[in-house]
Design an enzyme around this catalytic site. Structure first.
Site, PDB file in Angstrom:
ATOM      1  N   ARG A 221      -0.759  42.145   7.995  1.00 40.81           N
ATOM      2  CA  ARG A 221      -1.585  41.523   6.965  1.00 40.81           C
ATOM      3  C   ARG A 221      -0.789  41.420   5.673  1.00 40.81           C
ATOM      4  O   ARG A 221       0.000  42.314   5.345  1.00 40.81           O
ATOM      5  CB  ARG A 221      -2.853  42.347   6.715  1.00 40.81           C
ATOM      6  CG  ARG A 221      -3.910  42.228   7.802  1.00 40.81           C
ATOM      7  CD  ARG A 221      -4.543  40.829   7.856  1.00 40.81           C
ATOM      8  NE  ARG A 221      -5.577  40.709   8.867  1.00 40.81           N
ATOM      9  CZ  ARG A 221      -5.409  40.232  10.108  1.00 40.81           C
ATOM     10  NH1 ARG A 221      -4.207  39.819  10.501  1.00 40.81           N
ATOM     11  NH2 ARG A 221      -6.427  40.153  10.941  1.00 40.81           N
ATOM     12  N   HIS A 269       1.117  32.437   9.640  1.00 40.02           N
ATOM     13  CA  HIS A 269       0.187  33.324  10.355  1.00 40.02           C
ATOM     14  C   HIS A 269      -0.006  32.845  11.806  1.00 40.02           C
ATOM     15  O   HIS A 269      -1.113  32.504  12.235  1.00 40.02           O
ATOM     16  CB  HIS A 269      -1.166  33.394   9.626  1.00 40.02           C
ATOM     17  CG  HIS A 269      -1.988  34.584  10.044  1.00 40.02           C
ATOM     18  ND1 HIS A 269      -2.743  35.323   9.174  1.00 40.02           N
ATOM     19  CD2 HIS A 269      -2.166  35.181  11.252  1.00 40.02           C
ATOM     20  CE1 HIS A 269      -3.367  36.301   9.806  1.00 40.02           C
ATOM     21  NE2 HIS A 269      -3.023  36.232  11.083  1.00 40.02           N
TER      22      HIS A 269
HETATM   23  P1  NDP Z   1      -4.545  48.765  16.970  1.00 41.58           P
HETATM   24  O1  NDP Z   1      -5.815  49.140  16.287  1.00 41.58           O
HETATM   25  O2  NDP Z   1      -4.512  48.722  18.450  1.00 41.58           O
HETATM   26  O3  NDP Z   1      -3.377  49.749  16.499  1.00 41.58           O
HETATM   27  C1  NDP Z   1      -3.219  50.179  15.187  1.00 41.58           C
HETATM   28  C2  NDP Z   1      -2.092  51.191  15.111  1.00 41.58           C
HETATM   29  O4  NDP Z   1      -1.866  51.519  13.734  1.00 41.58           O
HETATM   30  C3  NDP Z   1      -2.392  52.504  15.834  1.00 41.58           C
HETATM   31  O5  NDP Z   1      -1.233  53.008  16.452  1.00 41.58           O
HETATM   32  C4  NDP Z   1      -2.811  53.432  14.677  1.00 41.58           C
HETATM   33  O6  NDP Z   1      -2.569  54.814  14.905  1.00 41.58           O
HETATM   34  C5  NDP Z   1      -1.905  52.938  13.574  1.00 41.58           C
HETATM   35  N1  NDP Z   1      -2.445  53.291  12.258  1.00 41.58           N
HETATM   36  C6  NDP Z   1      -3.644  52.963  11.715  1.00 41.58           C
HETATM   37  N2  NDP Z   1      -3.776  53.494  10.485  1.00 41.58           N
HETATM   38  C7  NDP Z   1      -2.647  54.206  10.255  1.00 41.58           C
HETATM   39  C8  NDP Z   1      -2.183  54.997   9.181  1.00 41.58           C
HETATM   40  N3  NDP Z   1      -2.925  55.194   8.074  1.00 41.58           N
HETATM   41  N4  NDP Z   1      -0.981  55.571   9.294  1.00 41.58           N
HETATM   42  C9  NDP Z   1      -0.222  55.409  10.400  1.00 41.58           C
HETATM   43  N5  NDP Z   1      -0.594  54.661  11.460  1.00 41.58           N
HETATM   44  C10 NDP Z   1      -1.793  54.069  11.391  1.00 41.58           C
HETATM   45  O7  NDP Z   1      -4.131  47.359  16.363  1.00 41.58           O
HETATM   46  P2  NDP Z   1      -3.305  46.161  17.057  1.00 41.58           P
HETATM   47  O8  NDP Z   1      -1.999  46.696  17.522  1.00 41.58           O
HETATM   48  O9  NDP Z   1      -4.112  45.429  18.039  1.00 41.58           O
HETATM   49  O10 NDP Z   1      -3.108  45.172  15.798  1.00 41.58           O
HETATM   50  C11 NDP Z   1      -2.499  45.601  14.606  1.00 41.58           C
HETATM   51  C12 NDP Z   1      -2.751  44.594  13.504  1.00 41.58           C
HETATM   52  O11 NDP Z   1      -1.982  43.412  13.726  1.00 41.58           O
HETATM   53  C13 NDP Z   1      -4.187  44.066  13.394  1.00 41.58           C
HETATM   54  O12 NDP Z   1      -5.023  44.987  12.711  1.00 41.58           O
HETATM   55  C14 NDP Z   1      -4.015  42.773  12.622  1.00 41.58           C
HETATM   56  O13 NDP Z   1      -4.118  42.996  11.239  1.00 41.58           O
HETATM   57  C15 NDP Z   1      -2.559  42.354  12.953  1.00 41.58           C
HETATM   58  N6  NDP Z   1      -2.524  41.113  13.743  1.00 41.58           N
HETATM   59  C16 NDP Z   1      -1.814  40.044  13.247  1.00 41.58           C
HETATM   60  C17 NDP Z   1      -1.741  38.875  13.968  1.00 41.58           C
HETATM   61  C18 NDP Z   1      -0.937  37.731  13.467  1.00 41.58           C
HETATM   62  O14 NDP Z   1      -1.011  36.638  14.041  1.00 41.58           O
HETATM   63  N7  NDP Z   1      -0.138  37.882  12.441  1.00 41.58           N
HETATM   64  C19 NDP Z   1      -2.415  38.726  15.266  1.00 41.58           C
HETATM   65  C20 NDP Z   1      -3.096  39.909  15.708  1.00 41.58           C
HETATM   66  C21 NDP Z   1      -3.149  41.055  14.959  1.00 41.58           C
HETATM   67  P3  NDP Z   1      -3.301  55.610  16.092  1.00 41.58           P
HETATM   68  O15 NDP Z   1      -2.628  55.082  17.353  1.00 41.58           O
HETATM   69  O16 NDP Z   1      -2.977  57.009  15.828  1.00 41.58           O
HETATM   70  O17 NDP Z   1      -4.754  55.239  16.026  1.00 41.58           O
HETATM   71  C1  OXD Z   2      -5.794  38.745  14.333  1.00 44.12           C
HETATM   72  C2  OXD Z   2      -5.058  37.683  13.661  1.00 44.12           C
HETATM   73  O1  OXD Z   2      -6.096  39.758  13.706  1.00 44.12           O
HETATM   74  O2  OXD Z   2      -4.972  36.581  14.229  1.00 44.12           O
HETATM   75  O3  OXD Z   2      -6.062  38.600  15.528  1.00 44.12           O
HETATM   76  O4  OXD Z   2      -4.503  37.894  12.579  1.00 44.12           O
END
Ligand code: NDP
Ligand code: OXD
Length: 306
Positions: A221, A269
């Site tokens: 993000r 994006h």
């Molecule tokens: P998940 O919820 O599956 O994973 C999030 C990860 O981040 C987990 O490993 C979690 O730790 C870790 N995390 C969360 N908070 C913290 C913190 N404070 N400190 C350290 N680690 C933390 O998310 P996804 O992998 O599915 O997606 C990640 C992000 O990617 C989405 O939230 C979205 O914003 C972005 N995204 C962007 C896209 C794009 O096109 N640019 C498309 C899709 C997604 P733990 O494992 O311990 O819970």
């Molecule tokens: C998502 C994105 O969060 O597209 O899936 O950014």
């Protein structure tokens, strides 16, 4: 059953067709103000008015992985917020990040410029062992990306909130592991969710702790990154460059310095797009599970924020 659809910037008809095919006996309609109460909603960045009017929702199905836009709103009582789990996104994210890393590591931008200038030139091969790549966030997308990077024999590190074990990846967790993680990274990939804990996490202090000449890949993000701090670190030479897919304001404003910065590559994006058919199939399965009182994968914890 009554399913309502409220997705900003999304062509509704193909989604309605897919959802109606999955639920032939249900009413599936685009939401408009005053519409009857629905059981489930398929949403992307809906307005507050939608949620204020749809107070009987059992499931709120986000057509993306990130739920930050949704959790900013006042939600109906007891509703389950459900994110997309992969649904074809993790392989796209792995492609994007591997492309960005390899393009930087192999200096393909430089070769492209040389070729355009009619120059046949070589660059000294870089030491792969000196190109450690850190992945922030080891969830559905981050873990897939970390595993994909290992295929190219880069040293890969990962950082998450709670401890994780991924074969071939050196993992760190929590505040305690953050400093060691950062100081061992030459390339930093951000795949964290946007929460109060992670907003502005890519800033002068944290990026300044990476190895000198570091490279940033932000695919999570825009609000994770303090944009002025990145510009200052690139200017001072502390960082070598960045590939950015997400921005604090999207679309990226025409006058934004990132568009033309020689050390920054931008994409709109698009690193991991929502694939409609896979997403409809996944959401339909989750609606059925919820209706049957079975456990549903990808339910968001509103307190944790992801
Ligand atoms: P998940 O919820 O599956 O994973 C999030 C990860 O981040 C987990 O490993 C979690 O730790 C870790 N995390 C969360 N908070 C913290 C913190 N404070 N400190 C350290 N680690 C933390 O998310 P996804 O992998 O599915 O997606 C990640 C992000 O990617 C989405 O939230 C979205 O914003 C972005 N995204 C962007 C896209 C794009 O096109 N640019 C498309 C899709 C997604 P733990 O494992 O311990 O819970
Ligand atoms: C998502 C994105 O969060 O597209 O899936 O950014």
């Amino acid at each position: 059953m009554n399913i309502t659809f409220c997705c900003t910037d999304t062509k509704a008809q193909p989604w309605l067709d897919g959802l109606r095919a999955a639920f032939p006996d249900a009413s599936v309609e685009v939401w408009e103000s005053g519409a009857p109460q629905a059981d489930h909603a398929v949403v992307w960045a809906p307005p507050q008015q939608f949620l204020d009017e749809q107070q009987a929702l059992k499931g709120l199905f986000n057509i993306g992985a990130g739920v930050d836009a949704l959790l900013k709103l006042r939600l109906p009582p007891g509703v389950k917020v459900v994110r997309l789990d992969d649904a074809g996104m993790s392989v796209q994210m792995a492609e994007y990040v591997c492309h960005a890393v390899i393009r930087h590591f192999r200096e393909f931008d430089g070769y492209e410029a040389d070729v355009k200038a009619g120059k046949w030139s070589y660059r000294k091969p870089r030491d792969r062992q000196d190109f450690s790549i850190g992945v922030m966030g080891l969830g559905v997308l981050g873990e897939r990306v970390a595993r994909a990077l290992r295929v190219f024999d880069f040293p890969v590190l990962g950082w998450s909130r709670t401890p994780k074990a991924i074969e071939g990846v050196v993992t760190h967790s929590g505040e305690a592991g953050f400093d060691t993680f950062l100081s061992d990274c030459r390339v930093l990939v951000n795949l964290l969710p946007l929460t109060p804990d992670t907003r502005d996490i890519l800033n002068r202090d944290t990026l300044g702790r990476l190895k000198p000449g570091a490279y940033l890949i932000n695919v999570a993000r825009g609000a994770h990154l303090v944009e002025a701090d990145l510009l200052a670190l690139l200017e001072s030479g502390q960082m070598a460059g960045a590939m950015l897919d997400v921005f604090r304001t999207e679309p990226l404003p025409a006058e934004h310095p990132f568009w033309t910065h020689p050390k920054i590559t931008v994409t709109p994006h698009t690193s991991a797009r929502t694939l409609r058919d896979e997403s409809i199939a996944q959401i339909a399965g989750k609606i059925r599970a919820l209706e049957a009182g079975q456990p549903v994968a990808g339910v968001v914890d509103p307190v944790r924020g992801y």
